[in-house]
Design a protein around this motif. Structure first.
Motif, PDB file in Angstrom:
ATOM      1  N   ASN A 145      49.370  37.209  38.409  1.00 15.23           N
ATOM      2  CA  ASN A 145      49.381  37.381  36.953  1.00 15.23           C
ATOM      3  C   ASN A 145      48.657  36.235  36.247  1.00 15.23           C
ATOM      4  N   ARG A 146      48.839  35.021  36.753  1.00 17.95           N
ATOM      5  CA  ARG A 146      48.130  33.862  36.186  1.00 17.95           C
ATOM      6  C   ARG A 146      46.630  34.015  36.345  1.00 17.95           C
ATOM      7  N   ARG A 147      46.204  34.528  37.479  1.00 18.58           N
ATOM      8  CA  ARG A 147      44.779  34.740  37.718  1.00 18.58           C
ATOM      9  C   ARG A 147      44.216  35.798  36.770  1.00 18.58           C
ATOM     10  N   ALA A 148      44.993  36.841  36.529  1.00 19.08           N
ATOM     11  CA  ALA A 148      44.558  37.887  35.598  1.00 19.08           C
ATOM     12  C   ALA A 148      44.419  37.317  34.187  1.00 19.08           C
ATOM     13  N   GLU A 149      45.365  36.486  33.793  1.00 16.98           N
ATOM     14  CA  GLU A 149      45.327  35.880  32.459  1.00 16.98           C
ATOM     15  C   GLU A 149      44.169  34.896  32.300  1.00 16.98           C
ATOM     16  N   PHE A 150      43.777  34.263  33.398  1.00 17.53           N
ATOM     17  CA  PHE A 150      42.637  33.338  33.376  1.00 17.53           C
ATOM     18  C   PHE A 150      41.383  34.051  32.890  1.00 17.53           C
ATOM     19  N   TYR A 151      41.130  35.235  33.450  1.00 11.49           N
ATOM     20  CA  TYR A 151      39.939  35.989  33.062  1.00 11.49           C
ATOM     21  C   TYR A 151      40.017  36.449  31.611  1.00 11.49           C
ATOM     22  N   THR A 152      41.202  36.851  31.195  1.00  9.50           N
ATOM     23  CA  THR A 152      41.372  37.331  29.829  1.00  9.50           C
ATOM     24  C   THR A 152      41.099  36.223  28.814  1.00  9.50           C
ATOM     25  N   LYS A 153      41.591  35.015  29.123  1.00  7.30           N
ATOM     26  CA  LYS A 153      41.387  33.888  28.208  1.00  7.30           C
ATOM     27  C   LYS A 153      39.928  33.458  28.157  1.00  7.30           C
ATOM     28  N   LYS A 154      39.281  33.436  29.314  1.00  2.96           N
ATOM     29  CA  LYS A 154      37.888  32.997  29.375  1.00  2.96           C
ATOM     30  C   LYS A 154      36.943  34.005  28.729  1.00  2.96           C
ATOM     31  N   MET A 155      37.168  35.273  29.026  1.00  8.10           N
ATOM     32  CA  MET A 155      36.229  36.311  28.586  1.00  8.10           C
ATOM     33  C   MET A 155      36.708  37.125  27.394  1.00  8.10           C
ATOM     34  N   LYS A 156      37.981  36.961  27.042  1.00  9.98           N
ATOM     35  CA  LYS A 156      38.569  37.762  25.969  1.00  9.98           C
ATOM     36  C   LYS A 156      38.455  39.256  26.268  1.00  9.98           C
ATOM     37  N   PHE A 157      38.634  39.600  27.550  1.00  8.83           N
ATOM     38  CA  PHE A 157      38.599  41.009  27.927  1.00  8.83           C
ATOM     39  C   PHE A 157      39.708  41.781  27.219  1.00  8.83           C
ATOM     40  N   VAL A 158      39.501  43.074  27.031  1.00 13.00           N
ATOM     41  CA  VAL A 158      40.607  43.952  26.653  1.00 13.00           C
ATOM     42  C   VAL A 158      41.603  43.875  27.796  1.00 13.00           C
ATOM     43  N   CYS A 159      42.856  43.620  27.497  1.00 14.55           N
ATOM     44  CA  CYS A 159      43.869  43.451  28.538  1.00 14.55           C
ATOM     45  C   CYS A 159      45.022  44.428  28.306  1.00 14.55           C
ATOM     46  N   HIS A 160      45.394  45.157  29.335  1.00 12.86           N
ATOM     47  CA  HIS A 160      46.511  46.094  29.258  1.00 12.86           C
ATOM     48  C   HIS A 160      47.583  45.708  30.264  1.00 12.86           C
ATOM     49  N   ASN A 161      48.816  45.665  29.807  1.00 13.96           N
ATOM     50  CA  ASN A 161      49.953  45.469  30.692  1.00 13.96           C
ATOM     51  C   ASN A 161      50.392  46.849  31.176  1.00 13.96           C
ATOM     52  N   ILE A 162      50.218  47.126  32.461  1.00 16.82           N
ATOM     53  CA  ILE A 162      50.465  48.478  32.982  1.00 16.82           C
ATOM     54  C   ILE A 162      51.939  48.857  32.959  1.00 16.82           C
ATOM     55  N   GLU A 163      52.820  47.876  32.775  1.00 10.66           N
ATOM     56  CA  GLU A 163      54.253  48.174  32.689  1.00 10.66           C
ATOM     57  C   GLU A 163      54.617  48.822  31.351  1.00 10.66           C
ATOM     58  N   LYS A 164      53.881  48.450  30.317  1.00 18.13           N
ATOM     59  CA  LYS A 164      54.217  48.912  28.972  1.00 18.13           C
ATOM     60  C   LYS A 164      53.596  50.269  28.669  1.00 18.13           C
ATOM     61  N   LYS A 165      54.255  51.013  27.865  1.00 24.95           N
ATOM     62  CA  LYS A 165      53.724  52.312  27.456  1.00 24.95           C
ATOM     63  C   LYS A 165      52.610  52.074  26.443  1.00 24.95           C
ATOM     64  N   ILE A 166      51.380  52.303  26.878  1.00 23.48           N
ATOM     65  CA  ILE A 166      50.220  52.047  26.032  1.00 23.48           C
ATOM     66  C   ILE A 166      49.714  53.364  25.451  1.00 23.48           C
ATOM     67  N   LEU A 167      49.698  53.429  24.134  1.00 25.98           N
ATOM     68  CA  LEU A 167      49.152  54.608  23.465  1.00 25.98           C
ATOM     69  C   LEU A 167      47.659  54.373  23.266  1.00 25.98           C
ATOM     70  N   LEU A 181      38.080  48.335  35.978  1.00 25.83           N
ATOM     71  CA  LEU A 181      39.443  47.809  35.855  1.00 25.83           C
ATOM     72  C   LEU A 181      39.661  46.794  36.970  1.00 25.83           C
ATOM     73  N   PHE A 182      40.356  45.698  36.666  1.00 21.78           N
ATOM     74  CA  PHE A 182      40.600  44.707  37.712  1.00 21.78           C
ATOM     75  C   PHE A 182      41.760  43.798  37.313  1.00 21.78           C
ATOM     76  N   HIS A 183      42.308  43.106  38.312  1.00 21.09           N
ATOM     77  CA  HIS A 183      43.295  42.050  38.077  1.00 21.09           C
ATOM     78  C   HIS A 183      42.608  40.694  38.215  1.00 21.09           C
ATOM     79  N   ASP A 184      42.089  40.465  39.425  1.00 17.35           N
ATOM     80  CA  ASP A 184      41.529  39.160  39.781  1.00 17.35           C
ATOM     81  C   ASP A 184      40.526  39.373  40.908  1.00 17.35           C
ATOM     82  N   SER A 185      39.240  39.398  40.581  1.00 19.91           N
ATOM     83  CA  SER A 185      38.225  39.651  41.594  1.00 19.91           C
ATOM     84  C   SER A 185      36.897  39.040  41.193  1.00 19.91           C
TER      85      SER A 185
END
Length: 259
Positions: free
Chosen positions: A191-213, A161-165
């Motif tokens: 948050n922009r840095r986290a989104e950068f990785y998601t767009k480039k790699m298409k990682f599974v992305c979870h917003n920790i604020e939202k209730k994720i089932l 798990l990571f944000h930006d590393s």
């Protein structure tokens, strides 16, 4: 303004080099194709002022520690911390008040607890060297946390798990399951840095604020499916295969020139 300060620093550096107060940095090793191309064009131009680096050399992104792999235990879920209060974030205008900081840790703690319960694997936190360990232990006291052991836990992780590393590239090279985490409580730049990785790699992305089932079977399938994209990503954006030397070989070559 961050960019203004950066330019002033570069001008000051060049003046010090001209006056021979400091030495010019001799070599910049680059593994990213786009960065190498941009720097190469810039360094081919003639200029009265000394450039920041003497030479630009391409290097393979594969890391030396990967050669020493013996056995992977895949026993942990590892959160690679990037320090929510990192000085670089603050320089770029990000400021977190006490409420946002408290909310960030609350949501992160909740998410890590849920994931640990679903997968029945211990969560460990690999702290960024600049992170305040007292603050993290206070807010995330149910989890073990370490500094300077990131490679060890990446190697032995089932999920990362990571944000930006930049450490996440070790996980990509090791073909680890990866989830990118974001949250408005992190601040705009993080948050922009986290989104950068998601767009480039298409990682599974979870917003920790939202209730994720989280459905364990579906999430595992999505993470496994994403592993197939790693090779394509590495070949597209980095010197990865046999078209460049490792950082070790490049440094050895430079040392031999001096002997």
């Amino acid at each position: 303004n961050f960019m203004f300060t950066k330019r002033i620093s570069l001008i000051f550096y060049r003046i010090l080099v001209i006056l021979k107060i400091i030495n010019q940095i001799n070599i910049l090793y680059v593994s990213q194709k786009k960065v190498f191309s941009r720097y190469s064009k810039y360094y081919n131009k003639k200029s009265f002022f000394p450039k920041r680096y003497g030479r630009i050399l391409k290097t393979n992104i594969k890391e030396p520690f990967l050669k020493k792999i013996k056995k992977e235990k895949n026993k942990y879920i590892t959160f690679i911390d990037s320090n929510i209060l990192h000085p670089d974030y603050i320089k770029r205008g990000q400021k977190l008040n006490e409420k946002l900081l408290k909310n960030y840790f609350y949501f992160l703690n909740n998410y890590l607890t849920i994931l640990q319960k679903i997968f029945k694997k211990k969560v460990v936190i690999c702290l960024h060297p600049s992170s305040n360990i007292k603050l993290y232990k206070k807010e995330l006291n149910r989890f073990k946390m370490y500094k300077y052991q990131t490679e060890k836990y990446i190697l032995n992780s089932y999920i990362l798990l990571f944000h930006d590393s930049s450490s996440i590239f070790s996980g990509i090279l090791l073909k680890k399951k990866i989830i990118n985490l974001k949250s408005n409580t992190m601040g705009s730049h993080a948050n922009r840095r986290a989104e950068f990785y998601t767009k480039k790699m298409k990682f599974v992305c979870h917003n920790i604020e939202k209730k994720i089932l989280i459905n364990k079977k579906k999430l595992t399938a999505n993470l496994n499916n994403n592993l197939k994209k790693y090779e394509l990503f590495l070949n597209k954006f980095y010197f990865y295969k046999n078209n460049s030397l490792s950082i070790e070989k490049l440094i050895d070559r430079e040392i031999k020139k001096l002997i």
